[in-house]
Write a protein that holds these residues in place. Sequence first.
Motif, PDB file in Angstrom:
ATOM      1  N   GLU A 181       0.823  -1.221   0.000  1.00 17.41           N
ATOM      2  CA  GLU A 181       0.000   0.000   0.000  1.00 17.41           C
ATOM      3  C   GLU A 181       0.851   1.263   0.000  1.00 17.41           C
ATOM      4  N   LEU A 182       2.139   1.113   0.289  1.00 20.03           N
ATOM      5  CA  LEU A 182       2.984   2.297   0.362  1.00 20.03           C
ATOM      6  C   LEU A 182       3.229   2.861  -1.031  1.00 20.03           C
ATOM      7  N   PHE A 183       3.126   4.164  -1.137  1.00 21.42           N
ATOM      8  CA  PHE A 183       3.370   4.882  -2.368  1.00 21.42           C
ATOM      9  C   PHE A 183       4.676   4.394  -2.996  1.00 21.42           C
ATOM     10  N   MET A 184       4.637   4.067  -4.260  1.00 20.73           N
ATOM     11  CA  MET A 184       5.791   3.675  -5.054  1.00 20.73           C
ATOM     12  C   MET A 184       6.174   2.201  -4.948  1.00 20.73           C
ATOM     13  N   ILE A 185       5.594   1.465  -3.997  1.00 17.92           N
ATOM     14  CA  ILE A 185       5.933   0.042  -3.928  1.00 17.92           C
ATOM     15  C   ILE A 185       5.064  -0.726  -4.922  1.00 17.92           C
ATOM     16  N   GLY A 186       5.700  -1.237  -5.934  1.00 16.53           N
ATOM     17  CA  GLY A 186       4.963  -2.002  -6.942  1.00 16.53           C
ATOM     18  C   GLY A 186       4.861  -3.467  -6.556  1.00 16.53           C
ATOM     19  N   LYS A 187       4.246  -4.227  -7.436  1.00 12.25           N
ATOM     20  CA  LYS A 187       4.005  -5.637  -7.152  1.00 12.25           C
ATOM     21  C   LYS A 187       5.287  -6.411  -6.885  1.00 12.25           C
ATOM     22  N   SER A 188       6.288  -6.193  -7.750  1.00 12.55           N
ATOM     23  CA  SER A 188       7.475  -7.042  -7.628  1.00 12.55           C
ATOM     24  C   SER A 188       8.282  -6.656  -6.384  1.00 12.55           C
ATOM     25  N   THR A 189       8.362  -5.358  -6.102  1.00 13.43           N
ATOM     26  CA  THR A 189       9.059  -4.926  -4.880  1.00 13.43           C
ATOM     27  C   THR A 189       8.319  -5.447  -3.647  1.00 13.43           C
ATOM     28  N   SER A 190       7.009  -5.361  -3.699  1.00 17.00           N
ATOM     29  CA  SER A 190       6.204  -5.843  -2.584  1.00 17.00           C
ATOM     30  C   SER A 190       6.485  -7.319  -2.307  1.00 17.00           C
ATOM     31  N   LYS A 191       6.603  -8.081  -3.399  1.00 18.45           N
ATOM     32  CA  LYS A 191       6.865  -9.514  -3.228  1.00 18.45           C
ATOM     33  C   LYS A 191       8.244  -9.742  -2.611  1.00 18.45           C
ATOM     34  N   LYS A 192       9.218  -8.979  -3.101  1.00 18.25           N
ATOM     35  CA  LYS A 192      10.563  -9.108  -2.544  1.00 18.25           C
ATOM     36  C   LYS A 192      10.579  -8.785  -1.054  1.00 18.25           C
ATOM     37  N   LEU A 193       9.834  -7.734  -0.687  1.00 10.67           N
ATOM     38  CA  LEU A 193       9.791  -7.351   0.723  1.00 10.67           C
ATOM     39  C   LEU A 193       9.111  -8.427   1.563  1.00 10.67           C
ATOM     40  N   HIS A 194       8.018  -8.955   1.036  1.00 11.56           N
ATOM     41  CA  HIS A 194       7.335 -10.041   1.752  1.00 11.56           C
ATOM     42  C   HIS A 194       8.261 -11.235   1.948  1.00 11.56           C
ATOM     43  N   ASP A 195       9.041 -11.537   0.898  1.00 10.51           N
ATOM     44  CA  ASP A 195       9.996 -12.649   1.001  1.00 10.51           C
ATOM     45  C   ASP A 195      11.018 -12.404   2.106  1.00 10.51           C
TER      46      ASP A 195
END
Length: 410
Positions: free
Chosen positions: A189-203
């Motif tokens: 939900e954070l501004f600028m975090i796209g799908k792929s970055t979000s996945k990396k962060l979740h990982d």
Amino acid sequence: MNNRIILHVDVNNAFLSWTAVDMLKKGSKIDIRTHYAIIGGDETQRRGIVLAKSNPCKQKGVKTAETIRDARRKCPYLEVYKPNFNVYRHYSNLMYHYLLQYTDKIERYSIDECFLDYTNSQKLFGDPIKIAYKIKNDIYQKFGFTVNVGIGKNKLCAKMASDFSKPNKVHTLFPEEIKTKMWPLDVSELFMIGKSTSKKLHDLNIDTIEKLANTDKNELIKRFKTSGKLMWEYANGIDNSEVESNYSNPKSISSSTVLPYNYSNIEEIYKVIKELVIDTGKRLRKNNQYASVVHVSIKYSNFTKISKQIKLENNINTDEELYKETLKIFNKLWNEEPIRSIAIGVSSLSTTNNVQLSIFNQNKSKENDKHLQKTIDSIRDKYGNNLITYANTSQINERINLKGYKKDEE
Ligand SMILES: [Mg+2]
């Protein structure tokens, strides 16, 4: 300490509501916001996709950017309306000019979003929360569509706030509210975090904004480079960027659009560029002007921005010429990463067409083009841009050999 007050005004479901408002204004008896309606591309072409959807469609599970075919499977009574950038630009301008009464420090962030630097306006208009409600209600009463207004001490917080819950709402995100209102959200939900970055962060087990905010900044920089620094700052509510007011410069004409999702398909991107060219070209010709500088700028999904302009030997003003030059620049500029927004523009305007007279034949065809262009413009004025799209036989594409173009360039 930071005493800025920034408002972010964001039209709810812009393409669909603007289309609905426009239809009602033209006498339609139905409000497509209450129908199973979408704004979408050409359904006969397989790549036609959903650009915007009504709430009833949303409830049926229709998603932005899926194909219209898939949408129809979920929602058999789907009504599909074509995008019309002229209509969008009209309502976008209405909103912008209304907002100008509060401050001229307005940044048109996208066709349906504006940042206002309200800091110095407080003395004149008072409490920002009250004004935010007034703005929201005025826009609905005057123009018939709803907006969300977010308030914060910087652009990031104002933007995050306007996104909290929709539609037709005012939200604040002041520094003391960051922990309770923003930190519990998923990092995506954070501004600028796209799908792929979000996945990396979740990982990495960083699933909330709070966890991101409390991650070591240098670790993030190591992993994500400059965007690592940015995401850490955003997660902590830090953003010092200015509201960049873009007063329209009468010495240039430009059109831009923020895409409904990140585009990396070249054909889709060319289509958008064509729309922008048609829009720019029409305005150029309306002023009886010619341009000798063409400009393209691209914003990637990671918010980096690149732009380039070229100076032409001739002054131009037909769609075909503009499209050709725009693609030349675009093809040099684009690094094939997903694109979030595109702007094209022309400047160095004059009222003469200084074509070299020596090349007689070329001039003759230029005259013909001019004639054709005039006819096309008048039809478009009457019936809208979509009627003539060059799409059937891809007239423009064929004539300038779209595919070959890229290879010709270094
Ligand atoms: Mg919006």
